[in-house]
Design a protein around this motif. Structure first.
Motif, PDB file in Angstrom:
ATOM      1  N   ASN A 271       0.881  -1.297   0.037  1.00 42.21           N
ATOM      2  CA  ASN A 271       0.249  -0.085  -0.156  1.00 42.21           C
ATOM      3  C   ASN A 271       0.958   1.267   0.114  1.00 42.21           C
ATOM      4  O   ASN A 271       0.653   2.128  -0.825  1.00 42.21           O
ATOM      5  CB  ASN A 271      -0.904  -0.139   1.238  1.00 42.21           C
ATOM      6  CG  ASN A 271      -1.565   1.214   1.297  1.00 42.21           C
ATOM      7  OD1 ASN A 271      -1.030   2.295   2.246  1.00 42.21           O
ATOM      8  ND2 ASN A 271      -2.718   1.545   0.939  1.00 42.21           N
ATOM      9  N   ASP A 323      -4.920   0.327  -4.503  1.00 45.45           N
ATOM     10  CA  ASP A 323      -4.749  -0.148  -2.863  1.00 45.45           C
ATOM     11  C   ASP A 323      -5.872  -1.103  -2.722  1.00 45.45           C
ATOM     12  O   ASP A 323      -5.571  -1.998  -2.233  1.00 45.45           O
ATOM     13  CB  ASP A 323      -4.902   1.268  -2.214  1.00 45.45           C
ATOM     14  CG  ASP A 323      -5.087   1.005  -0.663  1.00 45.45           C
ATOM     15  OD1 ASP A 323      -4.359   0.035  -0.246  1.00 45.45           O
ATOM     16  OD2 ASP A 323      -6.061   1.721  -0.035  1.00 45.45           O
ATOM     17  N   ASP A 503      -6.334   8.180   2.075  1.00 46.81           N
ATOM     18  CA  ASP A 503      -5.871   7.867   0.525  1.00 46.81           C
ATOM     19  C   ASP A 503      -5.757   9.356  -0.264  1.00 46.81           C
ATOM     20  O   ASP A 503      -4.892   9.650  -1.115  1.00 46.81           O
ATOM     21  CB  ASP A 503      -6.838   7.165  -0.083  1.00 46.81           C
ATOM     22  CG  ASP A 503      -6.924   5.746   0.148  1.00 46.81           C
ATOM     23  OD1 ASP A 503      -5.652   5.178   0.948  1.00 46.81           O
ATOM     24  OD2 ASP A 503      -7.830   4.932  -0.009  1.00 46.81           O
TER      25      ASP A 503
END
Length: 653
Positions: A271, A323, A503
């Motif tokens: 990630n 992700d 994010d």
């Protein structure tokens, strides 16, 4: 009775070790006090000034200039370039071009269908719909072709970063000696600002895709290596002992125990690698990467925040999709039966191929121009409103410009002036004392040498200016990051709400939110600190949450059975047991703040950040690399001061 006796015995040993640790700390403090009483007067009599002595500096401009000239003169003829760097460059170009050609041949419908079907097979219908919506949004924003360019480059860069990071992490996780040797290398790779190594990369590979991919790999591989090593080194000792007792070989222990136990850390490393690779998209555009990063850079060059946001949103969408899909693929690894999984993948691939062929036969490979939404103008109107109404004159609380001014006056100025007022030798002594108190004499020596190297390079004062900004930004980041991470770890709902926000903050290119930050806070060191906090905060929150959630449930259950409150469980059980992850969060906070120091140099942060940017803009290898090396030394020193070094207590333990 035996159990009770064993328990009491273990408690006594723990108490004894704790007391020994306290005695060591007290002994160290006494030694430091005696050393200070002897050394400080002597040093003060010789060097009372805070300025680094000129006799102890080394001028690197001449040798670096000669190195730059040699590279330029021999780039087209020397065997090193022809038979090594040339092959590396060609391999990168061919790989990126192959991925890009496949994406264009599939067309927008085929790519969207393939991405949605992969998401469906790995995570279900909901993620499949979200993936399709993300790719369609890239087209609606008029960014389909740049998105495919960036996706092709990122696929190659992320694969290379994951491969390199995993190999380094395996080596560091399985060998203490390798871990100690790789630690400063990983620090250098991640702390050295991108702008600092863009110039030597361009000198070797020239402007274009190879330089962009390799710069991205250098920046994005360290998180994968660090988290892989962390997962392998933290493998449950009981499980490993059981596997060893069954006669498993080292390879079997790795494949059947260590890697499965480290799966969460590996997924988190993947990630972080994806996020950091995509965050490099804009910086890489400076050296010819093209794609979305180039659109962002060109828009911000003309101060067009709306156009920059239109190109920045697809970068975020790509990061979120990659992700979620990669995370879900790891979580569901091996869940399908061997008989049905290959057949379903064949059906999914066939469906995507049918959609791609349909788009090609109907002549709709390119995104229709009539389906484009233009968001630049309304976004620019919002930015103008924010500048006009929030910058100053807000009743009672003042404007954002006032906040920036107060932060500069009350925090940044005193911190910088205090550091620069201290005699240079006292700074070294403070660094040595802090590193030795939490580590060993080797830790202290490394920290002192890193700090002394800054003075030898001749950038002592600007480095202390940068250090003041980094300390302020790290302090704010850790306070906000730990508080937010604790809240997310204790509440599934909070974590779900925070995940898309994190994010966005972590993948939105620094250049995109730089102009809103400047619009709200003006130009200076305060907006540079604000940009660093926004960039570093998501990683600190994620690692803190992951570490607290990984605490042994049996320990929490035992605490609850003894009547511990939620706050007591957090303070006395979760935080101590998650110490390694919290220290890693501190490390990543320092590293990421330092990575944005250069961006701060563009908005008035000055100091080392400005020197690196100036060196790249002017082609001055000496100025850029010296300032970049000083930033690496700062990062190495802060790492040693904030990361305790464990002593070996027992052989084989």
């Amino acid at each position: 009775m035996a159990t009770v006796t064993a328990t009491v015995g273990h408690s006594g040993v723990a108490a004894l070790l704790k007391n020994l640790g306290r005695h060591r700390a007290v002994g160290k403090l006494l030694l430091l006090a005696v050393a200070a009483a002897v050394i400080v007067p002597v040093l003060d009599s010789h060097w009372a000034s805070g300025t680094w002595p000129g006799a102890l500096t080394v001028d690197l401009s001449a040798p670096l200039g000669r190195a730059s000239e040699w590279i330029i003169d021999n780039r087209d003829s020397h065997p090193l370039f022809l038979y090594f760097f040339g092959y590396v460059s060609n391999a990168v170009v061919l790989s990126v071009r192959a991925v890009y050609v496949v994406l264009l041949a599939a067309g927008w419908a085929g790519v969207t269908a393939l991405a949605a079907l992969v998401a469906w097979r790995t995570a279900g219908v909901r993620l499949a719909l979200g993936t399709a919506a993300a790719f369609l949004a890239c087209g609606l924003l008029g960014m389909w072709v740049p998105t495919m360019q960036t996706l092709a480059l990122m696929v190659v860069a992320v694969l290379a970063s994951v491969l390199l990071g995993t190999l380094l992490g395996l080596a560091a996780g399985l060998s203490d000696r390798t871990y100690r040797a790789l630690r400063p290398v990983l620090d250098t790779m991640q702390v050295l600002p991108a702008f600092a190594y863009l110039l030597p990369v361009v000198l070797v590979f020239g402007i274009g895709v190879p330089a962009a991919v390799l710069a991205t790999v250098v920046y994005a591989a360290p998180p994968m290596a660090r988290l892989t090593a962390l997962g392998l080194r933290d493998a449950d000792a009981g499980v490993m002992e059981a596997v060893t007792s069954l006669g498993a070989t080292a390879r079997q222990r790795l494949l059947t125990a260590r890697l499965p136990l480290a799966r969460k850390e590996l997924l988190l490393g993947l990630n972080q690698t994806i996020m950091m690779a995509l965050s490099m998209a804009v910086i890489a555009s400076v050296i010819g990467a093209g794609g979305l990063g180039d659109r962002v850079y060109q828009a911000l060059a003309s101060v067009d925040v709306g156009a920059a946001l239109a190109a920045g949103i697809p970068i975020v969408l790509l990061a979120v999709v990659l992700d979620r899909v990669t995370g879900a693929a790891g979580e569901r690894l091996g869940s399908d039966s061997g008989a049905t999984a290959p057949r379903r993948w064949v059906y999914a691939a066939a469906a995507a191929l049918v959609v791609a062929l349909a788009g090609r036969l109907t002549g709709r490979l390119d995104w229709p121009v009539s389906w484009t939404l233009h968001i630049a103008e309304p976004v620019n109107r919002v930015v103008d409103w924010m500048t006009n109404h929030l910058y100053s004159g807000v009743p009672y609380i003042g404007g954002t410009a006032d906040w920036a001014g107060h932060f500069t006056t009350w925090v940044l100025d005193p911190l910088r002036d205090g550091l620069q007022w201290l005699p240079w030798w006292s700074v070294l002594l403070i660094v040595a004392a802090l590193a030795w108190l939490i580590g060993t004499w080797r830790t202290a020596l490394t920290a002192v040498l890193a700090m002394a190297a800054i003075g030898v390079l001749g950038v002592w004062k600007p480095s202390l200016d940068t250090l003041s900004q980094v300390l302020a930004a790290v302090a704010v980041t850790l306070v906000l990051g730990f508080a937010t991470g604790i809240a997310a770890a204790r509440s599934e709902r909070v974590e779900r709400l925070l995940r898309p926000v994190l994010d966005v903050f972590q993948t939105m290119p620094q250049f995109v939110y730089l102009i809103p930050v400047v619009a709200l806070f003006g130009v200076g060191r305060a907006p540079a600190v604000a940009a660093a906090v926004v960039y570093a905060l998501p990683a600190v929150v994620r690692i803190t949450t992951q570490g607290l959630r990984a605490v042994d449930p049996a320990a929490l259950e035992a605490a609850r059975s003894l009547g511990a409150t939620g706050a007591q469980q957090l303070r006395q059980v979760q935080l101590p047991l998650a110490r390694r992850s919290l220290l890693l969060a501190v490390n990543q906070g320092v590293v990421l703040v330092l990575a944005v120091v250069i961006i701060g140099g563009l908005v008035g942060g000055g100091a080392l950040g400005y020197d690196v940017v100036f060196g790249l803009a002017q082609g001055d290898l000496a100025t850029g690399l010296v300032a970049g090396a000083a930033i690496v030394c700062l990062g190495l020193m802060l790492d040693r001061v904030t990361q305790p070094t464990a002593r070996t207590t027992k052989k084989g333990a």
